[in-house]
Design a protein around this motif. Structure first.
Motif, mmCIF file in Angstrom:
data_model
loop_
_atom_site.group_PDB
_atom_site.id
_atom_site.type_symbol
_atom_site.label_atom_id
_atom_site.label_comp_id
_atom_site.label_asym_id
_atom_site.label_seq_id
_atom_site.Cartn_x
_atom_site.Cartn_y
_atom_site.Cartn_z
ATOM 1 N N LYS A 68 0.848 -1.193 0.000
ATOM 2 C CA LYS A 68 0.000 0.000 0.000
ATOM 3 C C LYS A 68 0.883 1.243 0.000
ATOM 4 O O LYS A 68 1.754 1.388 0.863
ATOM 5 C CB LYS A 68 -0.927 0.007 1.216
ATOM 6 C CG LYS A 68 -1.905 -1.157 1.224
ATOM 7 C CD LYS A 68 -3.065 -0.964 2.170
ATOM 8 C CE LYS A 68 -2.655 -0.855 3.610
ATOM 9 N NZ LYS A 68 -3.825 -0.898 4.531
ATOM 10 N N ALA B 64 0.984 4.351 1.131
ATOM 11 C CA ALA B 64 0.202 5.075 2.135
ATOM 12 C C ALA B 64 0.588 6.547 2.237
ATOM 13 O O ALA B 64 -0.217 7.365 2.678
ATOM 14 C CB ALA B 64 0.356 4.396 3.498
ATOM 15 N N ALA C 292 -3.257 0.607 -3.483
ATOM 16 C CA ALA C 292 -2.902 -0.728 -2.991
ATOM 17 C C ALA C 292 -2.646 -1.641 -4.181
ATOM 18 O O ALA C 292 -3.434 -1.670 -5.136
ATOM 19 C CB ALA C 292 -4.007 -1.289 -2.107
ATOM 20 N N ILE D 207 -6.124 2.955 4.280
ATOM 21 C CA ILE D 207 -4.797 2.951 3.666
ATOM 22 C C ILE D 207 -3.699 2.896 4.724
ATOM 23 O O ILE D 207 -2.593 2.421 4.473
ATOM 24 C CB ILE D 207 -4.615 4.187 2.749
ATOM 25 C CG1 ILE D 207 -3.350 4.046 1.881
ATOM 26 C CG2 ILE D 207 -4.553 5.467 3.562
ATOM 27 C CD1 ILE D 207 -3.406 2.953 0.870
#
Length: 371
Positions: A315, A317, A326, A351
Motif C-alpha cells: 500500500k 500510504a 494498494a 490505507i
C-alpha cells in the motif's frame, strides 16, 4: 537571511555609517528594534528610518513565487534528483519513476511479509550496470536482524536479469558491490552511520538500506523520553545523509500491537520466542508501525506491506506525488511481483491500517528459509 550584513546591502553611505557606528551589523539587529527606537538610537528623522528599513526588508526577504513557478521548480528538482526504479511497473508509475533520491522511504509491515525481499531486489537494481537500467554503483546494506541472504539475492538476480548474471564473473562483481554491515547494538549502528556519511562519495554508493531500525531500539530496551531522544537524533541524521548524498535511503520498520496490559509487542519478538504464526497473529487486533508518529512524519514515502486472507498487498500510504494505492503481490523466484499494475485507490483510514491475516511468515525457496 536575517544575518545578512548591512554593509552588503547597498545602503547610502550616510545611513550605513550611522548603523555601523551604533553597532547595528546585520538585518536582525535592525528588525529587533521599532522604527521609533531606531530614530532615537540613530538620531535621524522617521522618513530616513522608514526608507532604510524598507530597503533592508526588500533585500532580506525572499521574493514571492507563484504556484506555477513552484511547480516548475519542483519538476526541475525531481529531474535532477532522479529515482531508482523498482521494476514494479505500477508502483514506479505511481511514484513517477521509482524510489526517489534525496529522501527517506519507509517499508513497514509484519515480519516475513516481504520487506527484505523488496530490499534485496533494490540492492541488485542499484548495483546493476547502467546499460541494463541500473545505477551502476555500490550499496550499503545495514542488516540489523541478520536477514540478508546472498544466496537469495543471487537467485533473484539470475531469474530477473539472466543476460547479466550468466556473463562470466558478473554475479561475483555485483555481489561485491553490496557492502553488508551487521551492527549488534545501537551504539555500533550509530558509529556505522557516522562513518557512512564520510565514505559515501569515496565508494560511489548509490543506495543505503537499513533493515531495520525498530529491532535495534527494542533490543536496547530504550523507552520513554530516552527512546524519543535517540530516535529523534537518528531520524535527523538519516535524513541528512539522504539530502547530503542525493541517494535513495530505504528503511524498514516493524509493527507492534498494544496489549491489554499496556506493553508493546513486536512481530519479530514473537518469532524470536519460537511461537507459532497463529500465536503471533493474535496481536493483529490493532497493528501499528513500531517507531511512532515522530518517525512517520520524517519519512517522505511510506509503503505498507500487509496480508489479508492470505493475499499480500503493498500500500502506497504516503507520497507527495501519488494518491493512496494498494497493489496485490506475490513473492516468486524473481522477487516481488505485482499481480496487476493498476492499483486500487484506497482513500480514508484503511490505507494506513496494517493487517496480517492468513500470513505465513516463512517463505521457502529451495532449501533456504528467507524473510
Amino acid at each position: 537571511m536575517a544575518n545578512k550584513l548591512l554593509s552588503e546591502m547597498g545602503l547610502p553611505n550616510s545611513i550605513a555609517n550611522i548603523f555601523a557606528a551604533r553597532n547595528l551589523i546585520n538585518a536582525k539587529d535592525v528588525f529587533s528594534l521599532t522604527e521609533f527606537e531606531l530614530m532615537e538610537l540613530l538620531d535621524v528623522d522617521l522618513a530616513v528610518v522608514t526608507s532604510a528599513v524598507a530597503h533592508i526588508s526588500e533585500i532580506t526577504c525572499p521574493p514571492y513565487q507563484t504556484a506555477l513557478s513552484l511547480l516548475e521548480q519542483r519538476g526541475q528538482n525531481e529531474n535532477m534528483a532522479g529515482h531508482l526504479p523498482t521494476s514494479l511497473k505500477g508502483l514506479d508509475n505511481a511514484l513517477c519513476g521509482g524510489i526517489p533520491f534525496g529522501v527517506v522511504t519507509e517499508l513497514v509491515g509484519p515480519a516475513g511479509i516481504g520487506k527484505t525481499q523488496f530490499c534485496l531486489k533494490l540492492s541488485l537494481l542499484a548495483s546493476l550496470p547502467s546499460s541494463y537500467g541500473g545505477l551502476d554503483g555500490s550499496v550499503i546494506y545495514i542488516d540489523t536482524e541478520s536477514k540478508f541472504s546472498s544466496r537469495r539475492m543471487i537467485e533473484i538476480g539470475f531469474n530477473s536479469f539472466p543476460e547479466v548474471f550468466q556473463t562470466e564473473g558478473m554475479a561475483q562483481e555485483m555481489a561485491g558491490r553490496i557492502l553488508v554491515l551487521r551492527p549488534t547494538s545501537l551504539s555500533e549502528f550509530t558509529n556505522s552511520l557516522q562513518k557512512i556519511k564520510v565514505s559515501l562519495f569515496q565508494h560511489g554508493v548509490k543506495l543505503l538500506i537499513i533493515d531495520s531500525m525498530a529491532a535495534l531500539l527494542s533490543g536496547e530496551g530504550v523507552q520513554g523520553p530516552q527512546r524519543q531522544h535517540s530516535l529523534g537524533w537518528h531520524i535527523s541524521f538519516i535524513k541528512s545523509v539522504a539530502e547530503f548524498s542525493r541517494i535513495p535511503v530505504v528503511v524498514t520498520n516493524q509493527v507492534r500491537s498494544q496489549s491489554r496490559d499496556g506493553t508493546s509487542h513486536y512481530s519479530f519478538q514473537e518469532q524470536g520466542r519460537g511461537e507459532s504464526p497463529e500465536a503471533a497473529t493474535k496481536l493483529d487486533s490493532h497493528l501499528v508501525a513500531a517507531l511512532g508518529i515522530h518517525w512517520a512524519h520524517a519519512v517522505s514515502i511510506r509503503l505498507i506491506f500487509e496480508s489479508k486472507s492470505g493475499q499480500r498487498f503493498i500500500k502506497l500510504a504516503k507520497s507527495p506525488v501519488s494518491p493512496p494505492l494498494a497493489f496485490p503481490f506475490n513473492i516468486t523466484s524473481f522477487g516481488i511481483s505485482l499481480l496487476n499494475d493498476d492499483g486500487v485507490e484506497m482513500p480514508g483510514p484503511e490505507i494506513h491500517s496494517i493487517s496480517c491475516q492468513g500470513h505465513n511468515d516463512v517463505i521457502n525457496f529451495g532449501s533456504e528459509m528467507m524473510h
